[in-house]
Design an enzyme around this catalytic site. Structure first.
Site, mmCIF file in Angstrom:
data_model
loop_
_atom_site.group_PDB
_atom_site.id
_atom_site.type_symbol
_atom_site.label_atom_id
_atom_site.label_comp_id
_atom_site.label_asym_id
_atom_site.label_seq_id
_atom_site.Cartn_x
_atom_site.Cartn_y
_atom_site.Cartn_z
ATOM 1 N N HIS A 1 -3.617 -10.068 -4.272
ATOM 2 C CA HIS A 1 -4.872 -9.787 -3.563
ATOM 3 C C HIS A 1 -5.983 -9.368 -4.527
ATOM 4 O O HIS A 1 -6.946 -8.725 -4.125
ATOM 5 C CB HIS A 1 -4.659 -8.714 -2.486
ATOM 6 C CG HIS A 1 -3.827 -9.204 -1.327
ATOM 7 N ND1 HIS A 1 -3.228 -8.368 -0.419
ATOM 8 C CD2 HIS A 1 -3.484 -10.472 -0.941
ATOM 9 C CE1 HIS A 1 -2.551 -9.091 0.479
ATOM 10 N NE2 HIS A 1 -2.688 -10.361 0.177
ATOM 11 N N CYS B 1 -22.015 -18.818 -10.947
ATOM 12 C CA CYS B 1 -21.579 -19.463 -12.198
ATOM 13 C C CYS B 1 -20.176 -19.035 -12.628
ATOM 14 O O CYS B 1 -19.638 -19.561 -13.590
ATOM 15 C CB CYS B 1 -22.591 -19.190 -13.328
ATOM 16 S SG CYS B 1 -22.580 -17.478 -13.909
ATOM 17 N N SER C 1 5.711 -1.727 1.948
ATOM 18 C CA SER C 1 4.932 -2.758 2.644
ATOM 19 C C SER C 1 5.499 -2.957 4.040
ATOM 20 O O SER C 1 6.713 -3.060 4.206
ATOM 21 C CB SER C 1 4.985 -4.089 1.888
ATOM 22 O OG SER C 1 4.332 -5.095 2.651
ATOM 23 N N ALA D 1 0.809 -1.222 0.000
ATOM 24 C CA ALA D 1 0.000 0.000 0.000
ATOM 25 C C ALA D 1 0.846 1.278 0.000
ATOM 26 O O ALA D 1 0.421 2.307 -0.518
ATOM 27 C CB ALA D 1 -0.926 -0.012 1.209
ATOM 28 N N ASP E 1 -5.390 -1.625 -6.483
ATOM 29 C CA ASP E 1 -5.784 -0.336 -7.061
ATOM 30 C C ASP E 1 -5.526 -0.215 -8.563
ATOM 31 O O ASP E 1 -5.780 0.841 -9.150
ATOM 32 C CB ASP E 1 -5.088 0.818 -6.310
ATOM 33 C CG ASP E 1 -3.564 0.649 -6.255
ATOM 34 O OD1 ASP E 1 -2.995 0.000 -7.156
ATOM 35 O OD2 ASP E 1 -2.944 1.180 -5.307
HETATM 36 P P1 NAD Z 1 0.804 -1.518 5.009
HETATM 37 O O1 NAD Z 1 -0.248 -0.445 5.116
HETATM 38 O O2 NAD Z 1 0.858 -2.553 6.054
HETATM 39 O O3 NAD Z 1 2.249 -0.844 4.978
HETATM 40 C C1 NAD Z 1 2.544 0.219 4.137
HETATM 41 C C2 NAD Z 1 3.939 0.719 4.513
HETATM 42 O O4 NAD Z 1 4.326 1.691 3.549
HETATM 43 C C3 NAD Z 1 4.002 1.380 5.884
HETATM 44 O O5 NAD Z 1 5.110 0.869 6.610
HETATM 45 C C4 NAD Z 1 4.186 2.868 5.541
HETATM 46 O O6 NAD Z 1 4.923 3.548 6.531
HETATM 47 C C5 NAD Z 1 4.933 2.780 4.236
HETATM 48 N N1 NAD Z 1 4.779 3.943 3.353
HETATM 49 C C6 NAD Z 1 3.733 4.813 3.282
HETATM 50 N N2 NAD Z 1 3.933 5.716 2.302
HETATM 51 C C7 NAD Z 1 5.141 5.410 1.739
HETATM 52 C C8 NAD Z 1 5.895 5.988 0.684
HETATM 53 N N3 NAD Z 1 5.463 7.057 0.003
HETATM 54 N N4 NAD Z 1 7.080 5.402 0.351
HETATM 55 C C9 NAD Z 1 7.547 4.317 1.032
HETATM 56 N N5 NAD Z 1 6.876 3.752 2.067
HETATM 57 C C10 NAD Z 1 5.685 4.289 2.406
HETATM 58 O O7 NAD Z 1 0.657 -2.109 3.561
HETATM 59 P P2 NAD Z 1 0.788 -3.594 3.055
HETATM 60 O O8 NAD Z 1 1.992 -4.228 3.617
HETATM 61 O O9 NAD Z 1 0.563 -3.515 1.605
HETATM 62 O O10 NAD Z 1 -0.440 -4.359 3.719
HETATM 63 C C11 NAD Z 1 -1.734 -3.808 3.693
HETATM 64 C C12 NAD Z 1 -2.801 -4.642 3.011
HETATM 65 O O11 NAD Z 1 -3.829 -3.713 2.659
HETATM 66 C C13 NAD Z 1 -2.379 -5.286 1.740
HETATM 67 O O12 NAD Z 1 -2.877 -6.570 1.797
HETATM 68 C C14 NAD Z 1 -3.090 -4.520 0.614
HETATM 69 O O13 NAD Z 1 -3.779 -5.452 -0.202
HETATM 70 C C15 NAD Z 1 -4.169 -3.721 1.298
HETATM 71 N N6 NAD Z 1 -4.254 -2.299 0.868
HETATM 72 C C16 NAD Z 1 -4.157 -1.977 -0.438
HETATM 73 C C17 NAD Z 1 -4.203 -0.652 -0.827
HETATM 74 C C18 NAD Z 1 -4.081 -0.326 -2.296
HETATM 75 O O14 NAD Z 1 -4.461 -1.136 -3.139
HETATM 76 N N7 NAD Z 1 -3.515 0.840 -2.634
HETATM 77 C C19 NAD Z 1 -4.363 0.362 0.126
HETATM 78 C C20 NAD Z 1 -4.474 -0.016 1.476
HETATM 79 C C21 NAD Z 1 -4.417 -1.347 1.844
#
Ligand code: NAD
Length: 247
Positions: free
Chosen positions: A121, A132, A194, A25, A106
């Site tokens: 995901h 179906c 992540s 994310a 996204d």
């Molecule tokens: P997470 O929210 O657990 O971690 C995101 C990490 O990214 C955090 O540690 C944060 O500090 C860091 N971060 C934020 N902005 C950043 C940037 N600009 N550059 C670098 N790092 C940055 O995310 P995750 O590990 O993907 O797990 C969350 C779950 O939620 C996933 O399963 C995902 O499918 C889902 N999710 C998806 C979206 C999306 O599709 N955009 C959004 C939110 C959650």
């Protein structure tokens, strides 16, 4: 930004015969989509996605799902890719990486032009019938919901339509098995944005020969990474791409 770290990552990429990328994310926050963990902006604080985006609500109370969780998903479809997504698409085009494994739903890697994308995901481009299996564009679901058809029904069999997103309680798609194989057979994995707290995707760095992490904030695997860069994904990936092209 620490230039030595950028150089080290560029060198690891150059020396690797196959590199995969794993995004979360955090790569999409610069596109305006909040992640789950950043304080005060995270999605967790507004709604509980474990409930709103769960199979139990989808199956047992589809009306609630379409009035709440579905709207969260639609918000994501309006965002635009940012420079981090574009840098990865360019790295793939130039042959520096093989492809991207993403936890995100996204569609932003897809829209930035990446070709080999494993969406572990799911995505918010398509939906399917729970009876179906008939596949439809997500807009079909959206149009039906906007016209008051809640939950939206399949035109073929009358079953309930759902987005092709992996919800809490769902099995992971085939893309996860493929991702496991891709990482096991790579020399390098680059983890971007992540927290590595969501299982089983957080298992992927453990099967990688070497990995680097680009993430603002700590992750569960920081101490095992070859390099950890605590900077935003956009400017870091652009700097790595510049460095790769320089040499
Ligand atoms: P997470 O929210 O657990 O971690 C995101 C990490 O990214 C955090 O540690 C944060 O500090 C860091 N971060 C934020 N902005 C950043 C940037 N600009 N550059 C670098 N790092 C940055 O995310 P995750 O590990 O993907 O797990 C969350 C779950 O939620 C996933 O399963 C995902 O499918 C889902 N999710 C998806 C979206 C999306 O599709 N955009 C959004 C939110 C959650």
């Amino acid at each position: 930004m620490n230039k030595d770290d950028i150089k080290r990552v560029a060198k690891l990429i150059k020396n690797s015969s196959k590199t995969m990328v794993l995004t979360g994310a955090g790569i999409s926050t610069e596109s305006g989509i909040p992640d789950f963990r950043t304080p005060n902006t995270g999605l967790w604080e507004k709604v509980d996605p474990m409930e709103a985006l769960s199979t139990s609500v989808l199956y047992n109370n589809p009306k609630k799902f379409y009035n709440e969780g579905f709207k969260m998903l639609l918000g994501m479809t309006e965002a635009e890719p940012n420079r981090a997504h574009f840098a990865l698409a360019e790295m793939e085009r130039l042959g520096y990486i093989k492809g991207v494994i993403t936890q995100n739903i996204d569609n932003l890697h897809y829209r930035a032009g990446s070709k080999y994308i494993l969406e572990v995901h799911g995505n918010t481009r398509e939906g399917s019938c729970m009876e179906c299996g008939n596949k439809v564009e997500l807009e079909v679901l959206t149009d039906k919901v906007n016209n008051g058809e809640i939950p939206p029904k399949c035109d073929n069999c009358g079953g309930i339509l759902r987005p092709d997103v992996v919800f809490f309680g769902d099995m992971l798609p085939e893309d996860f098995e493929i991702s496991l194989h891709e990482v096991e057979t790579s020399d390098l994995l680059i983890v971007i944005g992540s927290s590595l707290t969501v299982s089983p995707v957080n298992y992927l760095p453990q099967v990688a020969k070497e990995f680097v992490i680009i993430n603002v904030g700590p992750t569960a695997m920081d101490s095992f990474a070859e390099v950890k860069i605590e900077e935003s994904a956009g400017k870091t990936l652009e700097a790595i791409l510049d460095e790769l092209e320089k040499e």
